[in-house]
Enzyme design. Structure first.
Site, PDB file in Angstrom:
ATOM      1  N   CYS A 100       0.839  -0.984   0.026  1.00  0.00           N
ATOM      2  CA  CYS A 100      -0.056  -0.084   0.012  1.00  0.00           C
ATOM      3  C   CYS A 100       1.012   1.212   0.069  1.00  0.00           C
ATOM      4  O   CYS A 100       0.349   2.499  -0.075  1.00  0.00           O
ATOM      5  CB  CYS A 100      -0.734  -0.081   1.282  1.00  0.00           C
ATOM      6  SG  CYS A 100      -1.993  -1.352   1.350  1.00  0.00           S
ATOM      7  N   HIS A 107      -8.979   3.779  -2.131  1.00  0.00           N
ATOM      8  CA  HIS A 107      -7.907   3.239  -1.771  1.00  0.00           C
ATOM      9  C   HIS A 107      -7.240   2.131  -2.930  1.00  0.00           C
ATOM     10  O   HIS A 107      -7.177   0.879  -2.837  1.00  0.00           O
ATOM     11  CB  HIS A 107      -7.541   2.265  -0.557  1.00  0.00           C
ATOM     12  CG  HIS A 107      -6.382   1.687  -0.324  1.00  0.00           C
ATOM     13  ND1 HIS A 107      -5.215   2.201  -0.367  1.00  0.00           N
ATOM     14  CD2 HIS A 107      -6.069   0.676   0.599  1.00  0.00           C
ATOM     15  CE1 HIS A 107      -3.837   1.706   0.157  1.00  0.00           C
ATOM     16  NE2 HIS A 107      -4.639   0.677   0.749  1.00  0.00           N
TER      17      HIS A 107
END
Lengths: 386, 484
Positions: free
Chosen positions: A80, A330
C-alpha cells in the site's frame, strides 16, 4: 542535499473502472500534474511509479500514454506504500542533484483484476506454508480489528468512537470531486452496516477501487520559475518495520512512531505544527491509532481527538480532508501519491469547500503491508510545507 | 514386564441429540427410532481421525519424555489419506523423533487392538523400546441410516513400554474371519451394511465369545475372574446381550459410552481401555475384547504403579465438556454431505506447495519454533536471526515446541468476510507462556466465549480441505483451556 519542491499535483477521480486501463489512468494523472505545474513533458528527466498488480514496465506504459519516453523510468512495489516509496526515490534524485525535474506517479486498477477472477479469494492468497501470517487470517481487516479490540480493552475506546471517524471521512469526501464515494453517512448507518470483522463494519473499511495520481518534483532553486506557490518537501522518511519483540502491546505501530519522530527531526517541526494530515485510514481503527503514533496526542487519547472534533476540517489539525482511504478510496499503488496531491492542494489553498483555513504544514502517513515481524513492511512519513 | 505405561483419550466437544437427527431424517426410516436415544459425539468441522488421535496422544504423553518413543501405530477405518501415511502426520504433530517406526493399521473395527498387540509384541521382542498406539475415528453414516445415529467420533491412545508399567500385558487370543457385516469399496464414501439381526446372531454373538472363551481357556480363567471386561459394541443392545452370554455382573462391564459418545469404531477399544484404567486399582484384571473381521481378546493386570500416574484430563473430563451441534443441516455441511454454496471467497483454494510443506513440516505440523541459544527468546516461525532487538544473534537457534505451551489471548476478532463453514472465523493474537507471540485461528468456541487475558491451549486441526485435490491441510489452532 538540495531543497526540493512539489510544483504540480494532479489525479483522476477515484472509482471503479473495469474498462479504464492502468496505463491510461496513469497517463491522464500525469497530464493533469504537468498542466497544474505548467511544465512541458520534455522537461521531465525521470519518472518513479508505484503499483502492485500490473505486469512489468508499468511506469514505461504510463509514460507512453503521456507522450514521454527515453528517460529513466522506475517501478516500485511496496504494497500500500508503493507510490510513497516512488515519491521518496523521486525526492532523493532531485535532492542529490541527479535530476532537476521528475515525476512521482501512483496507479492501480483493482476492479479489472476482480473481473478477471484473480482476486476472488483475496488479493494476497498464497500457497500454504509460504506465508504463515496470511494463512492464519492476518488479512488486513482482521489485523486492525485485533488492534481495535485491544485498544478498547486497554483504553476504554468505544466502537462508536471508531465509527465516528468513518462519519467524518465520508462527510469530507462529499466536498471532494476526486473521491470514489461522495456520500455522507450517519453514525447509525456506519454502526448498522454489515459486520466485516468485529468491531469493523463495512463503512469502516476502505473500498476496492481504481485510480491514479501524479506530482511534479523540482529542484528548489528552479521552482519559482514555474509557480508562485511551491510546496517544500521538508522530510521524506521510509522505513521497513523492525522486529516487534519487546513492543509493549498490539495497539502501537512502532515503525510509525519511529518514522514520524525521524521525519519531525529532519523537518525541524513537530506534530503541534501540523495543519493537515492525510493518513492511512484503511480501517477506521488505523486512523485513531495513527493519531497516537504520529504524536497528535498521547497513547490512549485518540478517542478524545474524535470526541472534541480536533481532526475535523476547521479543527486544530484536519485529518483526511480528502475523505481518506475510507471514502476517497484506496487503489493500492495510487494511494501514497494521491495523499501528497491532497496535501499539496491544501497548502496551496486550492481545496474549495474542504479547505483547512490557513494550512501551512501538512503530513502524509502511508503504511505498506506487514513484514515477517507483524510490523508494517513499509512506513512512509512525508512532511510538506508552503 | 511389558505393558501399558500411560493412556489418554479425546472426545470432541460437539454432541448431537440422536432424537434431533431422527426428527430430521426419521421420516425415511421410521424403524430407526430404536436408535434415537442419548447423544453422539461429533467432530468439529476442523477435526478428523488424525487430529483427534493427536489430541488423545497429547493427553497420553502429558509430562512424559517424547524422545523415548521409537514406535508409532495409528488405527482407524476413517483415514483421511489412502496414500500418504497418516501416522507420519501424527508423528510430526506430536514432535516425535525422526527415528521412529510408524504405520497405519486399518481395514477392520478391531484395528485398535491389532495395533495395540503389535506394539506390545514389538516391545516384548525388544525391537521397540517404547511404542505409542493412537486410534481415532470419524466415520460417516448415510443420511437416514442407523449408522448416522449410532456412529460417534473420538480417539484413544496407549503408551507401551517394558518398564514401570501400570498394567501388565498377560496375554491375548485372536480370531480372524472374513465375516463381512459391512464393507466399503475403494471408491465409496459410505459403508454398505448388511442386515442387523444376521450380524448380531451369526457374527457378533459367536465371534466375541469365541475370542473371550479362547483367551480364558488359554490362561485358565473365567470371564468372571476379571475386574473389568471391555467389549466393543455398536449399540447398548449388543453389549447387554453379550454381558448376559458371558455371565458378567453389571459392575464388571465397562461402559462403551454408547449413549454419550456413540460407536467409535476402531477407537472404541482404546477409548474404553483408557476410561477403565482411569478408575482401575492395583491387582485388577482387565479383559479387552474388540469385534471386527473376527474378534481379539487382550488380558492386562493392573500394577501398583497406577497410583503414581499424573492426573489426566481423561474420558470423564471430556464427557462433561460439551456443546450441542444444531441444527442437523450444520452437521451435513461440516461433513460436506449435501452440496452447499461456499460463495466466491470460498470457491478458490490456492494450490498447496508440497515442497514448501516438506521444508516447513516441523513448523507447520509440529508447531515447532526456535529458541535463541544466546538470549533464550522463543520465536515462531523458525528464525535465523534472533528477533530480540537487544540480541540479533545469527544461526544460534535450537528447536522449541510451542504446541504444549499454555497461552494467553491478547486480542481477538470475528471475521465475517473470510470463508468458513462455521462463520464467523475467530482469530486471536496469542502470547505463549515463556514467550513468543503469534496469530492463530480460535476454535471450539464462539465470540462470546472470548475475552482478552483468557487462557488458551493449542489444538491440532484441519486448517483447510482442497476438495478438488483430495488434500487435507493441517495446522494448530487455539482453544479455550478446559477446566480440570
Amino acid at each position: 542535499m538540495r531543497e526540493v519542491a512539489v510544483i504540480g499535483a494532479g489525479m483522476i477521480k477515484f472509482g471503479k473502472y473495469p474498462d479504464y486501463p492502468t496505463a491510461r489512468m496513469g497517463g491522464d494523472a500525469v497530464h493533469k500534474a504537468l498542466q497544474h505545474a505548467g511544465v512541458a513533458r520534455r522537461s521531465i528527466q525521470a519518472a518513479y511509479l508505484g503499483n502492485i498488480t500490473s505486469p512489468t514496465n508499468c511506469c514505461q506504459r504510463v509514460l507512453a500514454e503521456a507522450g514521454i519516453s527515453g528517460i529513466p523510468a522506475f517501478n516500485h512495489e511496496n504494497a500500500c506504500a508503493s507510490s510513497s516509496s516512488a515519491f521518496r526515490s523521486a525526492y532523493e534524485s532531485v535532492a542529490t542533484g541527479v535530476h532537476d525535474m521528475v515525476l512521482a506517479i501512483g496507479v492501480e486498477n483493482l476492479t479489472s483484476l476482480i473481473a478477471s477472477g484473480m482476486m476472488s479469494s483475496g488479493p494476497l492468497q498464497v500457497p500454504f506454508g509460504t506465508n504463515l501470517d496470511i494463512d492464519n487470517g492476518m488479512m488486513m481487516p482482521a489485523m486492525f480489528a485485533l488492534i481495535g479490540r485491544r485498544h478498547m480493552m486497554d483504553y476504554g475506546t468505544t466502537v462508536e468512537q471508531f465509527a465516528q471517524i468513518a462519519v467524518k471521512n465520508h462527510k469530507n469526501s462529499t466536498m471532494n470531486p476526486f473521491a470514489h464515494y461522495t456520500k455522507a453517512c450517519s453514525l447509525e448507518e456506519v454502526m448498522n452496516s454489515a459486520m466485516i470483522c468485529d468491531p469493523l463494519t463495512l463503512y469502516q473499511c476502505c473500498p476496492i477501487g481504481d485510480g491514479a495520481a501524479a506530482v511534479v518534483l523540482c529542484a528548489g532553486d528552479k521552482a519559482r520559475q514555474y509557480t508562485s506557490k511551491p510546496v517544500w518537501v521538508k522530510g521524506s522518511v521510509l522505513n521497513a518495520g523492525r522486529y516487534k519483540a519487546g513492543a509493549k502491546g498490539p495497539v502501537r505501530i512502532q515503525t510509525c512512531v519511529d518514522s514520524a519522530k525521524e521525519a519531525y527531526e529532519v523537518a525541524g517541526l513537530g506534530p503541534e505544527d501540523l495543519d493537515v494530515v492525510e493518513l492511512h485510514d484503511c480501517f477506521s481503527i488505523h486512523e485513531l491509532v495513527a493519531y497516537e503514533d504520529l504524536g497528535l496526542c498521547a497513547k490512549g487519547e485518540g478517542s478524545r481527538l474524535v470526541d472534541e472534533g480536533i481532526t475535523e476540517i476547521g479543527g486544530k489539525v484536519a485529518v483526511n480532508t480528502s475523505g481518506g482511504l475510507l471514502s476517497k478510496g484506496h487503489p493500492i499503488g495510487a494511494t501514497g501519491v494521491a495523499q501528497i496531491v491532497e496535501v499539496v492542494w491544501q497548502l496551496r489553498g486550492e481545496c474549495g469547500d474542504r479547505q483547512q483555513p490557513g494550512a501551512k504544514v501538512g503530513l502524509t502517513h502511508n503504511g505498506g503491508g506487514f513484514g515477517p515481524s507483524g510490523e508494517p513492511g513499509a512506513m512512509s512519513i512525508i512532511i510538506l510545507a508552503r | 514386564m511389558v505393558g501399558i505405561v500411560s493412556f489418554g483419550g479425546f472426545i470432541p466437544r460437539y454432541r448431537m441429540d440422536r432424537m434431533a437427527i431422527f426428527k430430521s431424517m426419521g421420516w425415511l426410516n421410521a424403524a430407526n427410532v430404536a436408535y434415537a436415544r442419548g447423544e453422539k459425539a461429533v467432530a468439529n468441522y476442523d477435526e478428523d481421525a488424525i487430529t483427534m488421535a493427536v489430541a488423545a496422544g497429547i493427553d497420553c504423553l502429558k509430562g512424559l519424555e517424547r524422545d523415548k518413543i521409537d514406535g508409532l501405530l495409528f488405527a482407524s477405518t476413517s483415514l483421511p489419506y489412502r496414500e500418504r501415511q497418516n501416522a507420519a502426520i501424527i508423528k510430526e504433530a506430536l514432535c516425535l523423533k525422526d527415528s521412529v517406526r510408524s504405520g497405519d493399521v486399518t481395514g477392520s473395527l478391531k484395528s485398535g487392538t491389532t495395533a495395540l498387540l503389535e506394539a506390545l509384541d514389538s516391545v516384548a521382542a525388544g525391537s521397540m523400546k517404547q511404542a505409542l498406539v493412537c486410534a481415532g475415528e470419524c466415520r460417516l453414516g448415510k443420511m437416514g441410516s442407523a449408522q448416522e445415529l449410532t456412529f460417534g467420533d473420538g480417539a484413544g491412545a496407549i503408551l507401551v513400554d517394558s518398564e514401570d508399567v501400570v498394567a501388565e500385558f498377560k496375554g491375548s487370543y485372536s480370531v480372524s474371519t472374513d465375516f463381512v457385516d459391512h464393507f466399503r469399496g475403494e471408491t465409496e464414501r459410505f459403508d454398505r451394511v448388511w442386515e442387523d439381526r444376521w450380524i448380531r446372531d451369526t457374527g457378533y454373538s459367536k465371534l466375541v465369545p469365541q475370542a473371550a472363551m479362547g483367551l480364558a481357556k488359554k490362561y485358565k480363567l473365567q470371564p468372571t475372574d476379571f475386574a473389568k471386561v471391555i467389549v466393543t459394541a455398536p449399540t447398548s443392545g449388543y453389549l447387554k446381550a453379550m454381558a448376559q452370554m458371558l455371565q458378567l455382573k453389571p459392575e464388571q462391564v465397562q461402559s462403551a459410552l454408547l449413549d454419550e459418545v456413540g460407536d467409535t469404531g476402531a477407537a472404541q477399544a482404546l477409548l474404553m481401555l483408557a476410561a477403565a484404567l482411569q478408575e482401575a486399582k492395583p491387582g485388577d484384571k482387565i479383559l479387552v475384547i474388540s469385534y471386527g473381521s473376527g474378534a481379539e481378546a487382550i488380558y492386562f493386570e493392573v500394577t501398583d504403579a497406577i497410583t503414581k500416574l499424573p492426573a489426566h484430563y481423561g474420558i470423564k473430563g471430556y464427557l462433561n465438556y460439551k456443546a450441542q451441534l444444531v441444527p442437523y443441516e450444520k452437521y451435513t455441511t461440516f461433513r460436506n454431505i449435501i452440496p452447499f454454496e461456499p460463495g466466491l471467497r470460498g470457491e478458490v483454494v490456492a494450490p498447496t506447495s508440497l515442497s514448501a510443506l516438506g521444508r516447513h513440516r516441523k513448523e507447520i505440523l509440529g508447531l515447532m519454533g526456535s529458541k535463541c541459544k544466546v538470549c533464550g527468546t522463543p520465536q515462531y516461525p523458525v528464525q535465523r536471526v534472533c528477533v530480540n532487538p537487544k540480541c540479533g544473534a545469527i544461526d544460534q537457534m535450537e528447536p522449541y515446541i510451542f504446541s504444549n505451551k499454555k497461552a494467553m489471548l491478547l486480542a481477538f476478532t470475528a471475521d465475517n468476510l473470510a470463508f468458513s463453514v462455521d462463520p464467523p472465523s475467530l482469530y486471536g493474537q496469542i502470547g505463549f507462556e515463556g514467550g513468543g507471540r503469534f496469530l492463530f485461528d480460535i476454535t471450539d468456541c464462539t465470540m462470546d466465549d472470548l475475552s482478552v487475558g483468557m487462557k488458551l491451549e493449542m489444538s491440532f486441526r484441519v486448517k483447510y480441505i482442497d476438495l478438488a485435490k483430495g488434500l487435507h491441510g493441517y495446522f494448530w489452532k487455539a482453544v479455550p483451556v478446559k477446566e480440570g
